[in-house]
Design an enzyme around this catalytic site. Structure first.
Site, PDB file in Angstrom:
ATOM      1  N   LYS A 152     -12.830   6.943  14.899  1.00  0.00           N
ATOM      2  CA  LYS A 152     -13.426   7.549  13.506  1.00  0.00           C
ATOM      3  C   LYS A 152     -14.600   7.607  13.371  1.00  0.00           C
ATOM      4  O   LYS A 152     -15.569   6.485  13.911  1.00  0.00           O
ATOM      5  CB  LYS A 152     -12.847   7.199  12.220  1.00  0.00           C
ATOM      6  CG  LYS A 152     -13.050   5.592  12.107  1.00  0.00           C
ATOM      7  CD  LYS A 152     -12.834   4.950  10.962  1.00  0.00           C
ATOM      8  CE  LYS A 152     -14.099   6.208   9.609  1.00  0.00           C
ATOM      9  NZ  LYS A 152     -15.364   4.774   9.410  1.00  0.00           N
ATOM     10  N   ASP A 239     -16.418   8.679   4.917  1.00  0.00           N
ATOM     11  CA  ASP A 239     -16.330   6.922   5.624  1.00  0.00           C
ATOM     12  C   ASP A 239     -15.773   6.123   5.305  1.00  0.00           C
ATOM     13  O   ASP A 239     -14.758   6.051   6.502  1.00  0.00           O
ATOM     14  CB  ASP A 239     -18.117   6.745   5.596  1.00  0.00           C
ATOM     15  CG  ASP A 239     -17.817   5.423   6.914  1.00  0.00           C
ATOM     16  OD1 ASP A 239     -17.203   5.558   7.724  1.00  0.00           O
ATOM     17  OD2 ASP A 239     -18.979   4.249   5.507  1.00  0.00           O
ATOM     18  N   HIS A 244      -9.303   4.672   6.016  1.00  0.00           N
ATOM     19  CA  HIS A 244      -8.785   3.563   6.376  1.00  0.00           C
ATOM     20  C   HIS A 244      -8.322   3.291   4.846  1.00  0.00           C
ATOM     21  O   HIS A 244      -7.260   3.062   4.779  1.00  0.00           O
ATOM     22  CB  HIS A 244      -9.934   2.823   5.508  1.00  0.00           C
ATOM     23  CG  HIS A 244     -10.810   2.827   6.528  1.00  0.00           C
ATOM     24  ND1 HIS A 244     -10.419   2.489   7.862  1.00  0.00           N
ATOM     25  CD2 HIS A 244     -12.657   2.446   6.367  1.00  0.00           C
ATOM     26  CE1 HIS A 244     -11.646   2.435   8.988  1.00  0.00           C
ATOM     27  NE2 HIS A 244     -12.697   2.396   8.489  1.00  0.00           N
TER      28      HIS A 244
HETATM   29  C1  BG6 Z   1     -15.599   1.213   9.562  1.00  0.00           C
HETATM   30  C2  BG6 Z   1     -16.988   2.356   8.236  1.00  0.00           C
HETATM   31  O1  BG6 Z   1     -14.945   2.349   9.685  1.00  0.00           O
HETATM   32  O2  BG6 Z   1     -15.745   0.118   8.714  1.00  0.00           O
HETATM   33  C3  BG6 Z   1     -17.568   1.453   8.011  1.00  0.00           C
HETATM   34  O3  BG6 Z   1     -17.276   3.360   8.988  1.00  0.00           O
HETATM   35  C4  BG6 Z   1     -17.714  -0.368   7.027  1.00  0.00           C
HETATM   36  O4  BG6 Z   1     -18.745   2.406   6.556  1.00  0.00           O
HETATM   37  C5  BG6 Z   1     -16.133  -0.255   8.249  1.00  0.00           C
HETATM   38  O5  BG6 Z   1     -18.855  -0.482   6.935  1.00  0.00           O
HETATM   39  C6  BG6 Z   1     -15.711  -1.634   7.146  1.00  0.00           C
HETATM   40  O6  BG6 Z   1     -14.454  -2.256   8.376  1.00  0.00           O
HETATM   41  P1  BG6 Z   1     -13.856  -3.814   7.860  1.00  0.00           P
HETATM   42  O7  BG6 Z   1     -13.625  -4.175   9.071  1.00  0.00           O
HETATM   43  O8  BG6 Z   1     -15.073  -4.953   8.327  1.00  0.00           O
HETATM   44  O9  BG6 Z   1     -13.722  -3.946   6.234  1.00  0.00           O
END
Ligand code: BG6
Length: 500
Positions: A152, A239, A244
């Protein structure tokens, strides 16, 4: 163990590869989860500095894989890795070399190598997805054993996502295409599916009849350091929410799939996305809060604003925080609010889904002197995997009759096993050809449709982007989104609200 496979990481020396993919693969090799005959090919625009093994060691020391760094495993891992210089936009000798590496005589030491899975991981900006796929096609690297993994963000809006899906679709079939959302690879998220669909007690309670509301939070303490170029003009909605948070919402809300295969799961998730209530303009102002961090303090240390971090001259309207209330318009979830929030520079790093049940209709324990909290089922993905059920019990052994709230912890870590991280799980799934934890193009497009509606409104909304001090839980309006409904955000360990 899965058969040996070939993995090509385009953008192999880039940020995602260094911080997440290579440490995850190294931990997988050290833990015996990855066949050591596998090959990992990193493509990079320029050569890496120093020897390969020192480079790998340096990045593992900085990014701390789950297993620690140990000389023997490091040497074994390095022997599996080849770094090649390759331009992503133009055909040439570098592509011929990659082709020879993957399909030439060297690659065919035994007949089985002809069939080994070939996974291309595009850890590069979406602007180069199309051209990279075309070149993979041109060099015959899209044969049926090949799979393409797309990191992504998949585009910037619906139109650009559709264009990417069309372009990739000309080179790779849908069953060869793996759109990754690393949140789906998190252990606690998969456990949510296991719990929901293997225990009658959860499934029977899983609806508007007993659930009051659901909260999904992904809070980050980090700012946008080092990623400003990407972040400015992207923002938290694109983002984090588009992918997510909406994916987590789908897993919580979907109907039980007939089977756990890719098509069955993805069909059910898609139905959820299609049932999301589309807000009108004024409803967006009422139900969606966007904000950007201003200067503040993190753990007692002064930190700059978003504009300082990016060294911006003028004002930016990019949001680093979003909190919203969503509804799913179907029988199961009618009128149950789903509160979603995410932000950077919040006081703590955690990711959690909270299923809050309705209050009991009548308490025969009135007079026992303790407020009766509603039951909560908590699925924590970060900082540690944790599943817990909160309920009221008698305060055992106390002289007076009293209730207390306890947390029943569901021990989910098998055999004291180390956490291997979502990326390893997902890369192995891609090598295996299992799409169940990957996102179908229709899901991506429907998620964009929902998010685009909000972003389009923001572009003309008279409501400015709110500010929140770094190190606080976002602007007052995010708190108010809940308070208006006589609810509160569940987990606020340092419990301060931002005031701009
Ligand atoms: C990514 C985003 O997909 O996920 C980031 O682009 C974010 O901005 C990250 O920091 C968070 O992932 P995790 O697993 O560290 O919570």
């Amino acid at each position: 163990m899965l058969d040996a496979f070939d993995l090509v990481i385009f953008g192999g020396a880039g940020d995602l590869s260094r911080r997440k993919l290579l440490p995850a693969l190294y931990a997988g090799v050290a833990a015996g989860r990855v066949n050591r005959d596998s090959r990992i090919i990193l493509t990079s625009r320029s050569s890496i500095e120093g020897s390969q093994i020192d480079w790998l060691k340096g990045l593992f020391v900085a990014n701390k894989p789950a297993c620690g760094v140990e000389e023997k495993s490091l040497a074994e891992f390095s022997a599996m890795v080849t770094v090649i210089e390759l331009g992503l936009m133009t055909a040439g000798d570098d592509w011929v070399a990659l082709q020879a590496l993957l399909t030439g005589d060297d690659a065919r030491d035994n007949a089985k190598d002809d069939e080994r899975a070939l996974v291309h991981f595009l850890a590069v900006p979406p602007a180069v997805f199309t051209r990279t796929c075309e070149l993979l096609c041109e060099y015959g690297l899209n044969e049926s054993r090949a799979r393409i993994v797309l990191e992504k963000p998949l585009g910037h809006d619906l139109a650009s996502a559709q264009a990417i899906n069309e372009d990739v679709g000309r080179c790779f079939k849908e069953d060869q295409t793996f759109r990754i959302d690393h949140y789906l690879g998190k252990e606690a998220v998969q456990n949510l599916l296991a719990l929901r669909f293997s225990n009658i007690m959860f499934e029977e309670l899983w609806s508007a009849n007993t659930i009051d509301h659901i909260q999904i939070t992904i809070a980050e303490d980090l700012g946008v350091e080092g990623r400003g170029g990407f972040y400015e003009g992207t923002g938290a909605m694109r983002d984090m929410v588009q992918n997510h948070l909406l994916q987590l919402l789908c897993l919580v809300a979907m109907e039980p799939p007939a089977r756990l295969d890719g098509d069955s799961i993805r069909e059910e998730k898609l139905k959820v996305l299609k049932s999301l209530k589309q807000y009108s303009g004024p409803e967006i102002d009422e139900n969606v809060v966007r904000a950007q961090y201003s200067a503040g303090a993190m753990a007692g240390e002064a930190v700059g604003s978003y504009g300082d971090d990016l060294e911006l001259d003028g004002e930016s309207t990019t949001e680093t925080f979003v909190a919203l209330k969503a509804y799913i318009e179907n029988w199961r979830w009618a009128n149950v609010p789903f509160y979603l929030r995410t932000g950077k520079r919040l006081p703590d790093r955690f990711a959690e889904i909270v299923i809050q049940f309705k209050p009991i209709p009548h308490s025969p324990h009135a007079g026992w002197g303790k407020q009766i909290n509603p039951n909560r089922f908590i699925i924590r993905m970060q900082p540690e995997d944790h599943l817990a059920l909160r309920m009221m019990v008698k305060n055992h052994g106390s002289a007076t009759e009293a209730l207390k709230e306890v947390e029943m912890n569901l021990d989910v870590v098998a055999d004291g096993g180390a956490r291997l991280g979502p990326y390893l799980r997902l890369i192995l799934d891609a090598a295996r050809g299992d799409q169940s934890l990957f996102v179908h193009r229709d899901e991506v497009e429907h998620a964009w449709r929902w998010v685009d509606n909000i972003i389009a409104h923001w572009e003309h909304s008279p409501l400015p982007v709110k500010k929140y001090q770094a190190g606080t839980w976002g602007p007052y309006e995010a708190h108010d989104l809940m308070v208006r409904d006589e609810r509160t955000w569940f987990y606020e360990p340092n419990g301060r609200l931002g005031d701009g």
